[in-house]
Motif scaffolding. Structure first.
Motif, PDB file in Angstrom:
ATOM      1  N   HIS A 209       2.645 -31.997  22.229  1.00 56.56           N
ATOM      2  CA  HIS A 209       3.419 -33.142  21.721  1.00 56.56           C
ATOM      3  C   HIS A 209       4.072 -33.893  22.877  1.00 56.56           C
ATOM      4  N   ALA A 210       4.655 -33.141  23.820  1.00 58.38           N
ATOM      5  CA  ALA A 210       5.317 -33.775  24.961  1.00 58.38           C
ATOM      6  C   ALA A 210       4.307 -34.509  25.834  1.00 58.38           C
TER       7      ALA A 210
ATOM      8  N   LEU B 120       2.646 -43.163  19.705  1.00 56.88           N
ATOM      9  CA  LEU B 120       4.045 -43.117  19.287  1.00 56.88           C
ATOM     10  C   LEU B 120       4.416 -44.414  18.568  1.00 56.88           C
ATOM     11  N   PHE B 121       3.836 -45.519  19.039  1.00 56.36           N
ATOM     12  CA  PHE B 121       4.276 -46.823  18.549  1.00 56.36           C
ATOM     13  C   PHE B 121       3.428 -47.370  17.402  1.00 56.36           C
ATOM     14  N   GLU B 122       2.189 -46.849  17.296  1.00 55.36           N
ATOM     15  CA  GLU B 122       1.323 -47.356  16.227  1.00 55.36           C
ATOM     16  C   GLU B 122       1.420 -46.490  14.978  1.00 55.36           C
TER      17      GLU B 122
ATOM     18  N   ALA C 253       1.800 -41.487  13.894  1.00 53.71           N
ATOM     19  CA  ALA C 253       0.533 -40.946  14.385  1.00 53.71           C
ATOM     20  C   ALA C 253       0.733 -39.780  15.355  1.00 53.71           C
ATOM     21  N   LEU C 254       1.752 -39.868  16.207  1.00 54.25           N
ATOM     22  CA  LEU C 254       1.901 -38.887  17.289  1.00 54.25           C
ATOM     23  C   LEU C 254       1.934 -37.427  16.828  1.00 54.25           C
TER      24      LEU C 254
ATOM     25  N   SER D 272       3.191 -37.638  24.125  1.00 50.32           N
ATOM     26  CA  SER D 272       4.324 -38.544  24.117  1.00 50.32           C
ATOM     27  C   SER D 272       4.411 -39.299  25.438  1.00 50.32           C
ATOM     28  N   ARG D 273       4.066 -38.600  26.511  1.00 52.27           N
ATOM     29  CA  ARG D 273       4.132 -39.200  27.839  1.00 52.27           C
ATOM     30  C   ARG D 273       2.896 -40.061  28.101  1.00 52.27           C
ATOM     31  N   GLN D 274       1.732 -39.550  27.669  1.00 49.68           N
ATOM     32  CA  GLN D 274       0.472 -40.187  28.078  1.00 49.68           C
ATOM     33  C   GLN D 274      -0.059 -41.237  27.104  1.00 49.68           C
ATOM     34  N   GLN D 275       0.303 -41.132  25.856  1.00 51.14           N
ATOM     35  CA  GLN D 275      -0.303 -42.035  24.881  1.00 51.14           C
ATOM     36  C   GLN D 275       0.739 -42.772  24.051  1.00 51.14           C
ATOM     37  N   PRO D 276       1.381 -43.772  24.684  1.00 50.40           N
ATOM     38  CA  PRO D 276       2.432 -44.486  23.967  1.00 50.40           C
ATOM     39  C   PRO D 276       1.946 -45.110  22.657  1.00 50.40           C
ATOM     40  N   ARG D 277       0.682 -45.520  22.614  1.00 52.88           N
ATOM     41  CA  ARG D 277       0.160 -46.148  21.399  1.00 52.88           C
ATOM     42  C   ARG D 277       0.362 -45.237  20.194  1.00 52.88           C
TER      43      ARG D 277
END
Lengths: 471, 471
Positions: free
Chosen positions: B128-129, B139-141, B346-347, B132-137
């Motif tokens: 998860h971490a 988190l935001f999509e 999504a994350l 969270s760091r590598q795939q902002p999409r």
């Protein structure tokens, strides 16, 4: 902001304040450079930018001229939906719109999403990743009851900008604004009740109305001032309306701001006719002017306004963090939230609370608002340029969407099907009506930084619309 | 698993298979050490563990003896709720239970949460971490439609363990099991309809029934086999029952597994009387036996079972990730999910998909099941030891809760108030009834690794119950 952007904003302000009149020639690039003490290239780029946004036009071998102002003739008329309660339909189109696969080359104008690639969101990602690594409890534990207190405190603080002075316990955190709207409807109605809405209106909330077994009555809505108070009053005389649901500030899809006097009048009507107001403020913080306008909630002394909002437009939809300030329905909302989904994940709530508390949110908002305003100007310019003659459009005061009314009997559902062949999609107008209105309308998202690919896609929409007009 | 734990499991198996009989003396520590080729201290620790779980007892200066087996006289009787549709109440108690502040020294037996401190959850946190760091999409999509495909693929794979062979498109991801249940109810009923439920029954789903304007009829339920098929059939003859909602596998709060023949019979009744089955499988993967029992859904050929589940018990409640496999109601569920909350973040969905795909989930499940089974044995032992004579209790086959029936007319709502003074809380039995039954019952959570603090808290509950009995 780069120097040329700053300079172009200065000129724009001067045009708006009448220093340069519509039709007037701007000083030559050389003169401007000398008198303002900036470089030739800065003036050049600033003029190009103003041209891009449709503020000025360049006449070959003559120079740059101030564009005639946004012509109010271009505005769509006040809407004229049928004045009786109806059932909501259109689920299939909503489903299509929200599930259309958007691959890399696709230009999706249909959605209502903000720009999630803005650099000002980076700190949120960082905070989220840190919490994710350091505080597993936050990831694994459920935020019970009304949601994380740290976030509710920040929300209450932000809501002061719209004139609301609340306590964190007045807030219930929800899974986005959609859950906020859905729970609010449930709190104030029972199946068979009638809900008044603005028209055109957001399809998501109309679907929620439909699924709660409610009927809607669509109130005629002016593209600059919102629902007609006269029409609403007539409807109230005629029907037992339980609540009105609307987006008064930076309306979706019309982009207007309801004047403060109308907001107050609406509240007075609510008191007189004893109905609730579901105020969807999801775009309220994305109004381009500052300070932002006051919300209806801010005038509410009887607790009859359920203000619903979220961070889906101001930050990112994927967070799924919204809230309700439900006034007298607060306890009921807590109950409904529990039985609907128990609670919401704590981790993104805490990350967001820190993002706001550390000042990143307001910085991000400023950047986003500036970008969207520029996006609006470009989009209006392109639509004027490429769409068939007789096209009308709104002049959004906030948010990320332009409402366009095509001439003739162009059916935008059909147009959208055509556009899929060109890897482009729009939101057909009929989605925004419960009674099959607005078939010749569409909404265009302008959240992304304007670029040639978008310009070309807008041109394609205009061309396809023109082709359909000729048939 | 440590050596002494492994060794104690071996002996336990042998006891359960009759190699050592109830009342029989176990070999001395020295003899056991010699014949099995393990150290003295390993045998000692294994015997202590067996004693802790109530499997053996030590008699001073004599040795260790196999405990008399779980006496079926200790089981509560089959429940006898009123056989007519009623409204659900008890919201206040639910609110108290779910919002009680639990500070550091608090021993909360009332909730239904799993142990989220297990080391086997570490990889999920790491994944998860990283995401969270590598795939902002991510988190935001927003994960649209039915939820993230990667996760739906894994869910379908896991569901094969319960005999279900589905396609990822048959799954709708929800905000936890509560949303799954709530949407399922909405899909199959309209206000005023009657829903049959097992009794005692999970309070969250009863609240969802109530808020949808439905009535419930509580079906008598046996603590080892679940709802009485005879009683259900009688009810079906008498009332227009729209659906039955139940937790057939690793029931909450009784811990039973409904026998496969009853599951098949229930489905046959559903076909004959044309009703839907909402199968809550949230604890299904936490059955202590392997392979886990088949679900009702696995026998369903007509698509009338809506199987609801989540990772809230098997992984962590804070993720808020659940799902529905809704059979013939699939499309409707997608619609309802959209209008209720649009979609889910999504994350965490992607993190969970990777956690499962990389084999961490099943490893974690094994660890959790072993711990909970041991927790159950300890809890039963302590309750037998400290609770007043005449106390009855279930023998859970899975999950994290023990259902206890106190003698006399002890009111567990009152008992709970007393216990707050001792920083301890239970789930009062009345929460699990729509008609004010089970006032002398309570549920105890045994998910945490047994320790002296918990033991002392159980003792306090027993003492306070005894005091109330004497009054």
């Amino acid at each position: 902001m780069k120097l040329y952007e700053q300079f172009s904003t200065e000129i724009k302000d001067q045009i708006e304040h009448g220093y340069y009149q519509p039709g007037q020639k701007l000083p030559s690039i050389r003169d401007m450079s000398t008198t303002r003490g900036v470089s030739i290239s800065t003036v050049q780029e600033a003029y190009h930018l103003l041209e891009d946004t449709g503020m000025v036009i360049s006449k070959p071998k003559s120079g740059y001229y101030v564009q005639q102002q946004q012509n109010t003739d271009l505005l769509p008329d006040i809407s004229r939906p049928e004045q009786k309660p109806v059932d909501v339909a259109h689920w299939d189109e909503v489903l299509t719109l929200t599930t259309t696969e958007s691959h890399h080359n696709f230009v999706a104008f249909g959605g209502g999403a903000p720009d999630i690639t803005l650099k000002t969101l980076k700190p949120l990602q960082r905070i989220h990743a840190e919490l994710s690594r350091q505080q597993p409890r936050c990831l694994f534990e459920n935020a019970k009851g009304n949601g994380l207190e740290e976030l509710r405190e920040q929300i209450v603080r932000l809501m002061q900008n719209s004139g609301c002075f609340l306590h964190p316990d007045d807030i219930v955190i929800t899974t986005g604004c959609q859950e906020a709207l859905s729970l609010s409807l449930k709190a104030i109605s029972k199946p068979g009740d009638i809900i008044a809405i603005d028209s055109p209106s957001f399809y998501g909330s109309m679907q929620a109305i439909q699924s709660n077994g409610l009927k809607v009555i669509e109130i005629p809505t002016h593209p600059e001032t919102g629902i007609s108070m006269t029409a609403l009053e007539l409807a109230l005389e005629q029907w037992p309306i339980k609540a009105i649901q609307l987006i008064p500030t930076s309306n979706n899809p019309l982009g207007y701001i309801m004047p403060e006097k109308n907001k107050r009048k609406l509240l007075a009507l609510a008191e007189r006719y004893d109905f609730a107001i579901i105020e969807d403020d999801i775009f309220g913080d994305l109004v381009y002017q500052t300070p932002r306008p006051k919300s209806i909630k801010s005038f509410d002394t009887e607790g009859r306004v359920l203000m619903c909002s979220s961070f889906s437009k101001t930050v990112a939809p994927g967070l799924r963090i919204g809230w309700v300030a439900a006034g007298r329905y607060g306890e009921l909302l807590t109950h409904l939230k529990f039985i609907t989904s128990l609670g919401s994940t704590a981790l993104p709530q805490l990350a967001l609370a820190k993002f706001i508390q550390q000042g990143y949110f307001e910085k991000h908002l400023r950047t986003a608002r500036t970008q969207y305003q520029r996006g609006r100007d470009c989009m209006i310019h392109w639509v004027q340029q490429y769409f068939p003659e007789g096209t009308k459009m709104t002049y959004p005061q906030g948010g990320v969407g332009l409402w366009v009314e095509l001439p003739g009997d162009i059916d935008t559902l059909e147009l959208n099907k055509e556009l899929l062949k060109y890897d482009t999609a729009i939101a057909p107008g009929t989605l925004f009506s419960a009674s099959d209105k607005y078939r010749n309308c569409l909404r265009l998202n302008y959240a992304t930084v304007p670029n040639d690919r978008i310009k070309a896609a807008v041109k394609t929409i205009g061309e396809q619309a023109s082709l359909m007009l000729k048939k």
